[in-house]
Write a protein that holds these residues in place. Structure first.
Motif, PDB file in Angstrom:
ATOM      1  N   HIS A 248       0.812  -1.199   0.000  1.00 28.92           N
ATOM      2  CA  HIS A 248       0.000   0.000   0.000  1.00 28.92           C
ATOM      3  C   HIS A 248       0.843   1.246   0.000  1.00 28.92           C
ATOM      4  O   HIS A 248       0.366   2.330   0.179  1.00 28.92           O
ATOM      5  CB  HIS A 248      -0.949  -0.044   1.177  1.00 28.92           C
ATOM      6  CG  HIS A 248      -1.743  -1.296   1.180  1.00 28.92           C
ATOM      7  ND1 HIS A 248      -1.585  -2.271   2.098  1.00 28.92           N
ATOM      8  CD2 HIS A 248      -2.670  -1.746   0.302  1.00 28.92           C
ATOM      9  CE1 HIS A 248      -2.386  -3.275   1.818  1.00 28.92           C
ATOM     10  NE2 HIS A 248      -3.064  -2.978   0.735  1.00 28.92           N
ATOM     11  N   HIS A 284      -3.346  -0.922   9.183  1.00 27.23           N
ATOM     12  CA  HIS A 284      -4.126  -0.890   7.934  1.00 27.23           C
ATOM     13  C   HIS A 284      -5.102  -2.072   7.882  1.00 27.23           C
ATOM     14  O   HIS A 284      -6.286  -1.893   7.595  1.00 27.23           O
ATOM     15  CB  HIS A 284      -3.140  -0.929   6.753  1.00 27.23           C
ATOM     16  CG  HIS A 284      -3.774  -1.043   5.403  1.00 27.23           C
ATOM     17  ND1 HIS A 284      -3.862   0.029   4.536  1.00 27.23           N
ATOM     18  CD2 HIS A 284      -4.344  -2.092   4.758  1.00 27.23           C
ATOM     19  CE1 HIS A 284      -4.455  -0.364   3.417  1.00 27.23           C
ATOM     20  NE2 HIS A 284      -4.757  -1.648   3.524  1.00 27.23           N
ATOM     21  N   GLU A 285      -4.621  -3.268   8.181  1.00 31.42           N
ATOM     22  CA  GLU A 285      -5.498  -4.450   8.109  1.00 31.42           C
ATOM     23  C   GLU A 285      -6.615  -4.370   9.161  1.00 31.42           C
ATOM     24  O   GLU A 285      -7.750  -4.754   8.887  1.00 31.42           O
ATOM     25  CB  GLU A 285      -4.703  -5.744   8.277  1.00 31.42           C
ATOM     26  CG  GLU A 285      -3.646  -5.994   7.186  1.00 31.42           C
ATOM     27  CD  GLU A 285      -4.168  -5.837   5.767  1.00 31.42           C
ATOM     28  OE1 GLU A 285      -5.334  -6.179   5.512  1.00 31.42           O
ATOM     29  OE2 GLU A 285      -3.403  -5.363   4.899  1.00 31.42           O
ATOM     30  N   HIS A 288      -9.337  -2.402   7.831  1.00 26.75           N
ATOM     31  CA  HIS A 288     -10.279  -3.168   6.994  1.00 26.75           C
ATOM     32  C   HIS A 288     -11.327  -3.852   7.871  1.00 26.75           C
ATOM     33  O   HIS A 288     -12.509  -3.892   7.526  1.00 26.75           O
ATOM     34  CB  HIS A 288      -9.538  -4.223   6.178  1.00 26.75           C
ATOM     35  CG  HIS A 288      -8.809  -3.677   4.985  1.00 26.75           C
ATOM     36  ND1 HIS A 288      -9.361  -2.768   4.119  1.00 26.75           N
ATOM     37  CD2 HIS A 288      -7.565  -3.937   4.503  1.00 26.75           C
ATOM     38  CE1 HIS A 288      -8.496  -2.480   3.152  1.00 26.75           C
ATOM     39  NE2 HIS A 288      -7.391  -3.163   3.369  1.00 26.75           N
ATOM     40  N   HIS A 294     -10.000   1.084   0.807  1.00 26.95           N
ATOM     41  CA  HIS A 294      -8.883   1.978   0.498  1.00 26.95           C
ATOM     42  C   HIS A 294      -9.311   3.387   0.101  1.00 26.95           C
ATOM     43  O   HIS A 294     -10.456   3.611  -0.273  1.00 26.95           O
ATOM     44  CB  HIS A 294      -8.051   1.366  -0.635  1.00 26.95           C
ATOM     45  CG  HIS A 294      -7.398   0.090  -0.242  1.00 26.95           C
ATOM     46  ND1 HIS A 294      -7.159  -0.938  -1.117  1.00 26.95           N
ATOM     47  CD2 HIS A 294      -6.945  -0.335   0.959  1.00 26.95           C
ATOM     48  CE1 HIS A 294      -6.571  -1.940  -0.484  1.00 26.95           C
ATOM     49  NE2 HIS A 294      -6.437  -1.595   0.778  1.00 26.95           N
TER      50      HIS A 294
HETATM   51 ZN    ZN Z   1      -5.639  -2.917   2.148  1.00 26.31          ZN
END
Ligand code: ZN
Length: 356
Positions: A248, A284-285, A288, A294
């Motif tokens: 990313h 980041h995960e 989610h 994103h």
């Molecule tokens: Zn991602």
């Protein structure tokens, strides 16, 4: 609650039904010993199992959005159901709030609407802020997820990622669980073939085993033992920085010459830089899992350079993009493990939407 209008036998104590919705079938007027009138309602719960006569003042009128008239009051002097206007914001008003807010960043009034507004316009919010209900049922219980970290080596990284979200959201959203008690697992996996550093599949997060243990990834060889501050220049044009610049943060290919190649510098001791990178990937995960997809902003922890990855576009997206929208010199959210205001606002929105 009495079994009959004679009020001789109590059959239920309303204290046990504080949160029950009762439906009124009829009203009776009874004569009290002091020769006064008292209004009693004959009510039943939805299933009809709990029913009887209740002194009207012990009940609080509930105004549903749509009125279903189940019976008429027997006396015209009693309160009549008046249809009320639905308490939901109009789509036009919602759209003007969205247009007045920064791109993909729900601010101000968008975070203080009514529960009915969020329920009614869930798909509008999903589409305009790139969010969705991505965690499996049961991952979040009472707004909390408990993470079992399968590898001890990952625990300090996960703890830092947890702290970032909990601090930003002002509540304990994530906790560390154990093998017996958890709602989300986190461990190493193999992302080499598919090219990911981290992945979330609904109930588990995986971190790529190979890259995590490769200290030249993603910045190249660094003097790891050194406490010296180093600066690493990064460009999304991968010709200058080797092929390590991951998932990313940068891109491995570029589609056409009109792309601008965002260049930035990250600074820290070598071990800090590596730690930030992996804490950023885990943060980041976890984003989610909170329902965030994103964005095209490099400064966000949820940044991705393109809206389409491996031929798959995002489930909910406001628009397609093929390059970052922010300019050179922007600090990468994932690289520095820093949540942007946009990340935080979007996570507040997904809570209001009931995704965590
Ligand atoms: Zn991602």
């Amino acid at each position: 609650m009495y079994n009959s209008a004679k009020l001789t036998k109590k059959i239920h104590n309303l204290k046990n039904y504080k949160h029950t919705t009762f439906y009124s079938k009829k009203q009776v007027t009874v004569q009290t010993p002091k020769n006064r009138k008292a209004y009693y309602l004959y009510v039943a719960n939805k299933s009809g199992k709990v029913k009887g006569y209740v002194y009207a003042k012990y009940l609080k009128r509930y105004e549903p959005k749509t009125i279903t008239i189940v019976g008429m009051p027997t006396s015209p002097s009693t309160t009549q159901e008046k249809p009320t206007a639905p308490q939901v914001i109009s789509k036009l008003d919602l759209e003007s709030l969205i247009n007045a807010s920064p791109d993909l960043d729900p601010t101000g009034q968008l975070l203080s609407l009514t529960a009915a507004d969020y329920t009614t316009y869930r798909s509008v919010f999903d589409q305009n802020f790139n969010v969705g209900d991505y965690a499996d049922n049961g991952v979040f219980n009472q707004d909390q997820a408990s993470i079992y970290v399968k590898s001890a080596q990952l625990v300090p990284y996960v703890q830092k990622a947890i702290d970032k979200w909990n601090t930003a959201l002002g509540s304990t959203v994530f906790t560390l669980g154990d093998a017996q008690n958890h709602s989300l697992t986190l461990g190493f996996g193999d992302g080499q073939a598919d090219g990911w550093d981290g992945v979330f599949d609904g109930s588990s997060v995986e971190v790529d085993d190979t890259s995590f243990h490769d200290t030249t990834y993603p910045y190249g060889p660094m003097p790891l033992g050194s406490q010296r501050t180093v600066s690493v220049q990064l460009s999304t044009d991968d010709s200058g920085v080797g092929d390590g610049l991951a998932a990313h943060a940068a891109i491995r290919r570029h589609a056409d010459a009109t792309n601008h190649y965002l260049t930035t510098t990250v600074t820290g001791t070598p071990s800090q830089l590596l730690e930030n990178y992996w804490v950023g990937a885990i943060t980041h995960e976890l984003g989610h899992s909170l329902g965030l997809d994103h964005t095209p902003y490099f400064s966000d922890i949820m940044a991705a350079q393109a809206s389409v990855e491996d031929g798959q576009s995002q489930e909910n997206e406001k628009y397609d993009w093929t390059d970052f929208k922010d300019s050179d010199g922007t600090q990468g959210g994932a690289l520095t493990a820093t949540l942007s205001q946009r990340d935080i606002d979007r996570a507040k929105l997904t809570k209001l939407l009931g995704y965590w």
